[in-house]
Design an enzyme around this catalytic site. Sequence first.
Site, short mmCIF file in Angstrom:
data_model
loop_
_atom_site.label_atom_id
_atom_site.label_comp_id
_atom_site.label_asym_id
_atom_site.label_seq_id
_atom_site.Cartn_x
_atom_site.Cartn_y
_atom_site.Cartn_z
N LEU A 1 0.86 -1.18 0.00
CA LEU A 1 0.00 0.00 0.00
C LEU A 1 0.90 1.23 0.00
O LEU A 1 2.00 1.20 0.57
CB LEU A 1 -0.89 0.04 1.25
CG LEU A 1 -1.94 -1.06 1.42
CD1 LEU A 1 -2.61 -0.93 2.78
CD2 LEU A 1 -2.96 -1.02 0.30
N ASP A 2 0.43 2.32 -0.61
CA ASP A 2 1.18 3.57 -0.56
C ASP A 2 1.35 4.00 0.90
O ASP A 2 0.54 3.66 1.76
CB ASP A 2 0.44 4.68 -1.32
CG ASP A 2 0.46 4.47 -2.82
OD1 ASP A 2 1.27 3.65 -3.30
OD2 ASP A 2 -0.35 5.12 -3.51
N ARG A 3 2.39 4.76 1.15
CA ARG A 3 2.71 5.17 2.52
C ARG A 3 1.54 5.84 3.24
O ARG A 3 1.25 5.54 4.40
CB ARG A 3 3.92 6.11 2.52
CG ARG A 3 4.30 6.61 3.90
CD ARG A 3 5.51 7.49 3.84
NE ARG A 3 6.70 6.71 3.55
CZ ARG A 3 7.88 7.25 3.23
NH1 ARG A 3 8.00 8.56 3.15
NH2 ARG A 3 8.92 6.49 2.98
N THR B 1 -1.63 5.60 2.56
CA THR B 1 -2.85 4.80 2.55
C THR B 1 -2.87 3.88 3.77
O THR B 1 -1.89 3.19 4.05
CB THR B 1 -2.94 3.95 1.27
OG1 THR B 1 -2.91 4.80 0.14
CG2 THR B 1 -4.22 3.12 1.25
#
Length: 243
Positions: free
Chosen positions: A93-95, A97
């Site tokens: 997951l993106d940081r 998110t």
Amino acid sequence: MEDKAYKLLANQLGISGKRAKELIDRGLVYVGDKKLKIARAVMDDDTKFRVEMPKKIEIIYEDNDILAVNKPAFLDSYDVEASFENAQLVHRLDRETSGVLLLAKSQEFLNSAINEFKRRRVKKEYKAWVEGVIYEEIVIDEPILTIKGAKSISKISPKGREAITIVKPDMIQGKKSKVDIEIKTGRTHQIRLHLSHIGHPIVGDEQYGSITNSKRILLHASVLELLGKRYVAKEPNDIIRYK
């Protein structure tokens, strides 16, 4: 007197300049209500900084093969992986998110999970707050081309790979909408780009057009279904209700 932001922060917290720069680069440092984005920005010596550290990692489910966690915002997926022994990331997951992040504790499960992702037999649902008002379901079927680099960016392009996102309205608050999202593919920044493409960027996502100041990109991975099991990550307060 003035100095570079990361040096002032280091002095204020009694930490190294390297550590101070890392905190700024991770988006954890604020001056008032505004996120400090440039570590080398020149600021007054009396500037007061506030550091907001990520919340603790919550374990959703664990057995001999699987570890499912609720990743807090501002924590890198690889940092989550490093927090547990003998666990490997199944996806990322993106940081900024938050939400369901799955790790494998056995090679057998890792191989099976990767195969399910490749065959698109994984259900992924998200919650997000977006700019503007969404009244009805929208299916976005636009190919995505990702340009890799120090900071990857994706764009809609006929040369890109197939990407399908389904968006359903949940709640409207002023000129913002809370939406339920399901993705049929998993391209880099798919949700962020697709929502921006239809004129409804995610709140706080300046890279893809949000005009609203926010502590983070308001995107949460709420559900992941894989190999007959369903993992649910409870929503953090900033997702439950917008401000």
